[in-house]
Structures are given as structure tokens and as C-alpha cells.
Scaffold this motif. Structure first.
Motif, PDB file in Angstrom:
ATOM      1  N   ARG A  28       1.814   7.790  28.569  1.00  0.00           N
ATOM      2  CA  ARG A  28       1.487   6.437  29.042  1.00  0.00           C
ATOM      3  C   ARG A  28       1.012   6.448  30.490  1.00  0.00           C
ATOM      4  O   ARG A  28       0.060   5.744  30.855  1.00  0.00           O
ATOM      5  CB  ARG A  28       2.702   5.518  28.897  1.00  0.00           C
ATOM      6  CG  ARG A  28       2.412   4.051  29.172  1.00  0.00           C
ATOM      7  CD  ARG A  28       3.635   3.205  28.884  1.00  0.00           C
ATOM      8  NE  ARG A  28       4.711   3.509  29.814  1.00  0.00           N
ATOM      9  CZ  ARG A  28       4.814   2.982  31.034  1.00  0.00           C
ATOM     10  NH1 ARG A  28       3.907   2.128  31.464  1.00  0.00           N
ATOM     11  NH2 ARG A  28       5.829   3.296  31.811  1.00  0.00           N
ATOM     12  N   HIS A  29       1.626   7.250  31.339  1.00  0.00           N
ATOM     13  CA  HIS A  29       1.220   7.318  32.747  1.00  0.00           C
ATOM     14  C   HIS A  29      -0.101   8.078  32.921  1.00  0.00           C
ATOM     15  O   HIS A  29      -0.805   7.861  33.904  1.00  0.00           O
ATOM     16  CB  HIS A  29       2.322   7.996  33.567  1.00  0.00           C
ATOM     17  CG  HIS A  29       3.605   7.237  33.587  1.00  0.00           C
ATOM     18  ND1 HIS A  29       3.771   6.052  34.270  1.00  0.00           N
ATOM     19  CD2 HIS A  29       4.801   7.477  32.971  1.00  0.00           C
ATOM     20  CE1 HIS A  29       5.000   5.598  34.100  1.00  0.00           C
ATOM     21  NE2 HIS A  29       5.648   6.449  33.316  1.00  0.00           N
ATOM     22  N   TYR A  30      -0.401   8.944  31.980  1.00  0.00           N
ATOM     23  CA  TYR A  30      -1.611   9.775  32.058  1.00  0.00           C
ATOM     24  C   TYR A  30      -2.824   9.099  31.438  1.00  0.00           C
ATOM     25  O   TYR A  30      -3.959   9.333  31.851  1.00  0.00           O
ATOM     26  CB  TYR A  30      -1.317  11.097  31.331  1.00  0.00           C
ATOM     27  CG  TYR A  30      -2.490  12.024  31.124  1.00  0.00           C
ATOM     28  CD1 TYR A  30      -3.000  12.782  32.166  1.00  0.00           C
ATOM     29  CD2 TYR A  30      -3.071  12.154  29.863  1.00  0.00           C
ATOM     30  CE1 TYR A  30      -4.061  13.653  31.972  1.00  0.00           C
ATOM     31  CE2 TYR A  30      -4.125  13.017  29.648  1.00  0.00           C
ATOM     32  CZ  TYR A  30      -4.618  13.765  30.705  1.00  0.00           C
ATOM     33  OH  TYR A  30      -5.675  14.622  30.495  1.00  0.00           O
ATOM     34  N   TRP A  31      -2.592   8.198  30.473  1.00  0.00           N
ATOM     35  CA  TRP A  31      -3.653   7.733  29.600  1.00  0.00           C
ATOM     36  C   TRP A  31      -4.651   6.811  30.300  1.00  0.00           C
ATOM     37  O   TRP A  31      -5.853   6.879  30.061  1.00  0.00           O
ATOM     38  CB  TRP A  31      -3.042   7.055  28.380  1.00  0.00           C
ATOM     39  CG  TRP A  31      -3.957   6.859  27.205  1.00  0.00           C
ATOM     40  CD1 TRP A  31      -4.031   5.748  26.429  1.00  0.00           C
ATOM     41  CD2 TRP A  31      -4.888   7.785  26.647  1.00  0.00           C
ATOM     42  NE1 TRP A  31      -4.947   5.917  25.425  1.00  0.00           N
ATOM     43  CE2 TRP A  31      -5.500   7.172  25.545  1.00  0.00           C
ATOM     44  CE3 TRP A  31      -5.276   9.087  26.983  1.00  0.00           C
ATOM     45  CZ2 TRP A  31      -6.467   7.785  24.766  1.00  0.00           C
ATOM     46  CZ3 TRP A  31      -6.247   9.713  26.214  1.00  0.00           C
ATOM     47  CH2 TRP A  31      -6.829   9.063  25.125  1.00  0.00           C
ATOM     48  N   ALA A  32      -4.182   5.918  31.179  1.00  0.00           N
ATOM     49  CA  ALA A  32      -5.096   4.982  31.856  1.00  0.00           C
ATOM     50  C   ALA A  32      -6.116   5.717  32.739  1.00  0.00           C
ATOM     51  O   ALA A  32      -7.327   5.494  32.598  1.00  0.00           O
ATOM     52  CB  ALA A  32      -4.309   3.953  32.664  1.00  0.00           C
ATOM     53  N   PRO A  33      -5.693   6.590  33.663  1.00  0.00           N
ATOM     54  CA  PRO A  33      -6.710   7.316  34.444  1.00  0.00           C
ATOM     55  C   PRO A  33      -7.564   8.250  33.598  1.00  0.00           C
ATOM     56  O   PRO A  33      -8.732   8.475  33.900  1.00  0.00           O
ATOM     57  CB  PRO A  33      -5.887   8.100  35.475  1.00  0.00           C
ATOM     58  CG  PRO A  33      -4.514   8.179  34.920  1.00  0.00           C
ATOM     59  CD  PRO A  33      -4.331   6.918  34.135  1.00  0.00           C
ATOM     60  N   GLN A  34      -7.012   8.755  32.489  1.00  0.00           N
ATOM     61  CA  GLN A  34      -7.802   9.619  31.622  1.00  0.00           C
ATOM     62  C   GLN A  34      -8.907   8.833  30.920  1.00  0.00           C
ATOM     63  O   GLN A  34     -10.038   9.314  30.762  1.00  0.00           O
ATOM     64  CB  GLN A  34      -6.903  10.298  30.591  1.00  0.00           C
ATOM     65  CG  GLN A  34      -7.631  11.183  29.591  1.00  0.00           C
ATOM     66  CD  GLN A  34      -8.389  12.323  30.248  1.00  0.00           C
ATOM     67  OE1 GLN A  34      -8.065  12.728  31.361  1.00  0.00           O
ATOM     68  NE2 GLN A  34      -9.408  12.833  29.576  1.00  0.00           N
ATOM     69  N   LEU A  62      -8.513   2.058  22.716  1.00  0.00           N
ATOM     70  CA  LEU A  62      -7.595   3.195  22.688  1.00  0.00           C
ATOM     71  C   LEU A  62      -6.403   2.985  23.617  1.00  0.00           C
ATOM     72  O   LEU A  62      -5.313   3.516  23.376  1.00  0.00           O
ATOM     73  CB  LEU A  62      -8.344   4.480  23.060  1.00  0.00           C
ATOM     74  CG  LEU A  62      -9.365   4.967  22.032  1.00  0.00           C
ATOM     75  CD1 LEU A  62     -10.104   6.201  22.548  1.00  0.00           C
ATOM     76  CD2 LEU A  62      -8.681   5.295  20.708  1.00  0.00           C
ATOM     77  N   TRP A  63      -6.602   2.232  24.686  1.00  0.00           N
ATOM     78  CA  TRP A  63      -5.480   1.938  25.575  1.00  0.00           C
ATOM     79  C   TRP A  63      -4.465   1.019  24.880  1.00  0.00           C
ATOM     80  O   TRP A  63      -3.266   1.276  24.877  1.00  0.00           O
ATOM     81  CB  TRP A  63      -5.971   1.288  26.864  1.00  0.00           C
ATOM     82  CG  TRP A  63      -4.865   0.652  27.648  1.00  0.00           C
ATOM     83  CD1 TRP A  63      -4.580  -0.674  27.778  1.00  0.00           C
ATOM     84  CD2 TRP A  63      -3.850   1.339  28.402  1.00  0.00           C
ATOM     85  NE1 TRP A  63      -3.467  -0.869  28.552  1.00  0.00           N
ATOM     86  CE2 TRP A  63      -2.999   0.348  28.950  1.00  0.00           C
ATOM     87  CE3 TRP A  63      -3.574   2.682  28.660  1.00  0.00           C
ATOM     88  CZ2 TRP A  63      -1.903   0.680  29.746  1.00  0.00           C
ATOM     89  CZ3 TRP A  63      -2.472   2.997  29.456  1.00  0.00           C
ATOM     90  CH2 TRP A  63      -1.654   2.005  29.986  1.00  0.00           C
ATOM     91  N   TRP A  64      -4.952  -0.049  24.257  1.00  0.00           N
ATOM     92  CA  TRP A  64      -4.037  -1.010  23.645  1.00  0.00           C
ATOM     93  C   TRP A  64      -3.367  -0.449  22.396  1.00  0.00           C
ATOM     94  O   TRP A  64      -2.250  -0.868  22.043  1.00  0.00           O
ATOM     95  CB  TRP A  64      -4.797  -2.296  23.298  1.00  0.00           C
ATOM     96  CG  TRP A  64      -5.197  -3.075  24.505  1.00  0.00           C
ATOM     97  CD1 TRP A  64      -6.465  -3.277  24.986  1.00  0.00           C
ATOM     98  CD2 TRP A  64      -4.326  -3.734  25.437  1.00  0.00           C
ATOM     99  NE1 TRP A  64      -6.434  -4.010  26.139  1.00  0.00           N
ATOM    100  CE2 TRP A  64      -5.132  -4.307  26.439  1.00  0.00           C
ATOM    101  CE3 TRP A  64      -2.939  -3.892  25.516  1.00  0.00           C
ATOM    102  CZ2 TRP A  64      -4.609  -5.034  27.503  1.00  0.00           C
ATOM    103  CZ3 TRP A  64      -2.411  -4.610  26.578  1.00  0.00           C
ATOM    104  CH2 TRP A  64      -3.239  -5.172  27.557  1.00  0.00           C
ATOM    105  N   ALA A  65      -3.986   0.499  21.730  1.00  0.00           N
ATOM    106  CA  ALA A  65      -3.419   1.039  20.485  1.00  0.00           C
ATOM    107  C   ALA A  65      -2.730   2.381  20.684  1.00  0.00           C
ATOM    108  O   ALA A  65      -2.432   3.066  19.700  1.00  0.00           O
ATOM    109  CB  ALA A  65      -4.529   1.184  19.442  1.00  0.00           C
TER     110      ALA A  65
END
Length: 450
Positions: free
Chosen positions: A125-131, A103-106
Motif C-alpha cells: 500500500r505504501h509502495y503502490w501510489a508512487p509506483q 488499479l489504485w482503488w482495486a
């Protein structure tokens, strides 16, 4: 029946409090984000379907965990329950980690297809990694909770949900808005607060898990070979059942996105409010299946029928009363949660029409959960599919096409009601057929013995 009510309540109330705390902080989390503005709230709302996708996978795995372990306990296979517990934590953690990576790469093509513009995707984009990190930690914690529930302990998971929710609630304003000279992280701060809360919960509950001696280190490879087929037989349909709501949520968000940014933001808040309003149903879908699984393992269909009927009555009564109250107070509830007048007005419309229909939605959710526990995973999957793709989405799309956001809310409510009626009829037929088969088998056994 009179004894089953208090027993069901004792199993359900700890999970109700825990789920209430867990979902309550998620709603408060979105309320804090709403204070950042409509754009950050809309960005967070676009991520909900994918977060629900991860939750769907973990819940599908958790259903299989509870079913297999509770059946093994009912059959007296204690050593097997330990091996199953260890396998679930290892395999489940690896599956969720792989899904989060994908889900991160796509993320860019996915959010583009959902209707997010370039500015919104940059916020995401800034929210997605820690989420995604928070989602993985939450999945591990959920698997541990599933082990406790399968062994009949619903109190500790309920307490841990409250503790992690309080940690998250305390960290949310600090990490989102900052304190003193520190400006805070904004939208990513909400995800980091959740990740820290789930990590602290894992640290606290792991010690208790090891003390209970519910895990095994030997015989795992052999158990994996033996249990893969029955596990996939339950987890596969259950996971598909749980993955269909996120897919439907993605399609629903794409419909709502055509109505404007404020509608997307309001829909995101309504989604969080929906899970909070269904707290008793969600708690019962966690506490009831292990009990049903033990009765299934013992062949006690009389108690199964009584439990299911009692649970359905409680769900309908509670959800209908709560839905009517919230619908009457929808302007004030929307004022409390929303950050802008446009979002507030749209949210009030959604609350007014959707909340009363959750009594029927709760029936459908309980029927699907009970079906997985009672050896009907395929029927449960088909019921989920019918609810979403034959009842909910067509009515939602038609309502939005005819009357905008109010039509969307009315259409979704009608779809929920229709799904609840169909689910109730299906459960009645399945229980009657299974109980008749059980009586027939008992007569044959008694004849053979005589």
C-alpha cells in the motif's frame, strides 16, 4: 542481405543500449530492495504483474503509433503524421492515467487474489501510489520514444533511456536506505526514484520533440474521426497481445505463491532478469516494426522477408549463447542478486532452466511484433494467446504440481520452446502467402498496363 545486416544493427544498437540501461536499473532496483529483506522483495514482486499490465497497454498503443506513422511516412503523408503524433500523446496519457487510477482503488482485492497476506498488502500500500505515478510518467515517455522511432530516430530514445536509468540508479540507494541521519523511505523509495527519473527524462526530451515539428495543433478532431478505426484495428489486438503476458504473470504468481514467500521473491528477481536477458529482442521489437511498416507501405515483400529472417537468426544465436552462459554461472548470479540463502537457491534453479529457453521466447516475441507491423494484428494476438495459455501456463502449472519449484522452471522452459517452434512455422507460412499474393497482384497490374 549483406546490406541489411549493418542497417538493422544501426537501427537496433541504440535501442539495445537504452533498453539495457532501463532494464538494468530495474534489476539493480530489485537487488537493492532484496537488501531490505525477503518480505519487501516479495511485496514488490506481487506488484510486477500489474506494472506489466500498464506496460502492456502502453506498448500496445506504441505499436499502433509506430505502425500508423511509419505507414503514413512511407506514403508521403507528412501532415497526417503530425496530427497522429499529437493525438497519441493526449489520448495515450489519458488512458494510462485512467488505468492507474483503477488499479489504485482495486489494489486490496487484486493483491488478495494473487496470494498476498495482510502484512504484505500493507507493505504494498505504501509502495503502490508512487509506483503508479512512475508508471504513468514512464508511459508518457514511452509514447514520445515511439514518435522518435516511427520517424527513424532510435538514437535519442536510446540515449534518454541511459540518462533516466543513471538518474534512477543514483537515487535508488539514497531514497531506499537514506544518507546521514535520514533513514530513507524503504520500499517506497524505489518507486519515487523511478518517478523522478522518468519526470526528468520527459523534461529533457520534450524540448527536442517540439523542435522537430512532429506535432500539430489543428485538424485533430477530424483526424481522430478518420484514424480511430485503423488505430483501434491495430492497437486493439496488439493491446490484447500485450495484456495477456501480465494476465499470465498474475496466474503464474498465484502458482508460485503456493510454494512460499522465498519462491515469490526469487520469481520476482527472475522476472527482472528475464527482461534484462531479452534486451536485444526487446530493442529489436522497437526498431524493426517501423522499418517493416515502411516496407509494407511500399509493398516491398522481398525486403520484408529478408529482414524477418535476418532478425530471427540474430535473436536465436544471441539468446541461446547468453542463456547457456548464464545457466552455467547461475549460482554466482543468484548470489549477486539475492539477499537470503533461500531466495538465492530458488533463483539459481530458475536461472538454470529458464534462461536458455529465451531463445525460443525471443522468436515468438519477434513474430508477434512483426505481425502487428505487417497488418496481421489478429494473428499476432492469437499467437500470443497460444504461447501463454496453451504452452507456457499449462506446462508451468503441471511442473509445479509434480516437482515444486524445479518442476515449475522446467515446465516454463518447455512451454517457451514449444511456443517458439509454433511461432516460426506461422511466420514462414504468412510470409510465403503474402509474397505469393504480392507477385500475383504485380502480374495482374502489368497485364492491365499492356
Amino acid at each position: 542481405m549483406s546490406r541489411l545486416g549493418p542497417a538493422l544493427w544501426r537501427q537496433t544498437w541504440p535501442m539495445t543500449i537504452g533498453v539495457l540501461a532501463l532494464l538494468g536499473f530495474q534489476l539493480v532496483d530489485s537487488a537493492f530492495v532484496a537488501r531490505l529483506g525477503t518480505a519487501p522483495l516479495a511485496a514488490q514482486s506481487f506488484t510486477f504483474p500489474l506494472t506489466f499490465l500498464i506496460i502492456g497497454v502502453q506498448v500496445g498503443l506504441g505499436i499502433a503509433i509506430a505502425a500508423l506513422i511509419s505507414r503514413a511516412l512511407g506514403a508521403g503523408e507528412i501532415e497526417r503524421t503530425r496530427r497522429l503524433g499529437s493525438l497519441v500523446l493526449m489520448v495515450g496519457g489519458a488512458i494510462i492515467a485512467l488505468l492507474a487510477s483503477m488499479l489504485w482503488w482495486a489494489q486490496s482485492p487484486i493483491f488478495s487474489r494473487l496470494g498476498a497476506d495482510a502484512a504484505t498488502r500493507e507493505l504494498i500500500r505504501h509502495y503502490w501510489a508512487p509506483q503508479l505515478l512512475a508508471a504513468w510518467l514512464g508511459a508518457l515517455l514511452y509514447f514520445v520514444y515511439s514518435l522518435f522511432r516511427a520517424h527513424g530516430d532510435t538514437r535519442l530514445p536510446g540515449k534518454m533511456m541511459v540518462i533516466t536509468s543513471l538518474v534512477n540508479l543514483l537515487l535508488d540507494p539514497l531514497l531506499i536506505f537514506g544518507f546521514g541521519p535520514w533513514q530513507g523511505l524503504g520500499l517506497p523509495g524505489a518507486a519515487w526514484a523511478t518517478a523522478i527519473a522518468f519526470a526528468s527524462g520527459l523534461l529533457l526530451i520534450t524540448k527536442r520533440l517540439l523542435q522537430n515539428d512532429w506535432l500539430a495543433c489543428s485538424g485533430l478532431r477530424r483526424e481522430l474521426a478518420v484514424s480511430t478505426r485503423p488505430f483501434v484495428g491495430i492497437a486493439g489486438p496488439a493491446m490484447i497481445s500485450q495484456l495477456m503476458p501480465p494476465l499470465a504473470a498474475m496466474l503464474a504468481v498465484s502458482v508460485v505463491a503456493s510454494l512460499g514467500e522465498s519462491s515469490v521473491a526469487a520469481w520476482g528477481l527472475a522476472s527482472r532478469l528475464e527482461t534484462l536477458a531479452l534486451v536485444v529482442v526487446l530493442a529489436m521489437t522497437m526498431s524493426l516494426p517501423p522499418w517493416l511498416g515502411r516496407c509494407y507501405g511500399a509493398g516491398d515483400w522481398t525486403q520484408i522477408r529478408q529482414l524477418v529472417r535476418l532478425a530471427l537468426r540474430l535473436v536465436v544465436g544471441w539468446q541461446l549463447a547468453l542463456g547457456i552462459i548464464l545457466a552455467l554461472f547461475s549460482p554466482w548470479a543468484a548470489e549477486l542478486l539475492a539477499g537470503s540463502p533461500d531466495v538465492r537457491d530458488d533463483l539459481a534453479v530458475l536461472i538454470r532452466f529458464l534462461l536458455p529457453s529465451y531463445s525460443a521466447l525471443g522468436v515468438c516475441m519477434l513474430v508477434v511484433s512483426a505481425g502487428n507491423a505487417l497488418g496481421w494484428p489478429l494473428r499476432a494476438m492469437l499467437m500470443s494467446m497460444a504461447r501463454l495459455f496453451l504452452c507456457y501456463l499449462p506446462f508451468l502449472w503441471l511442473g509445479a504440481s509434480l516437482a515444486g519449484l524445479p518442476g515449475l522452471a522446467i515446465g516454463a522452459a518447455l512451454g517457451n520452446v514449444l511456443a517458439g517452434v509454433v511461432a516460426w512455422q506461422l511466420m514462414r507460412r504468412m510470409l510465403a502467402r503474402s509474397e505469393a499474393c504480392s507477385r500475383y497482384e504485380s502480374k495482374l497490374l502489368s497485364r492491365e498496363r499492356t
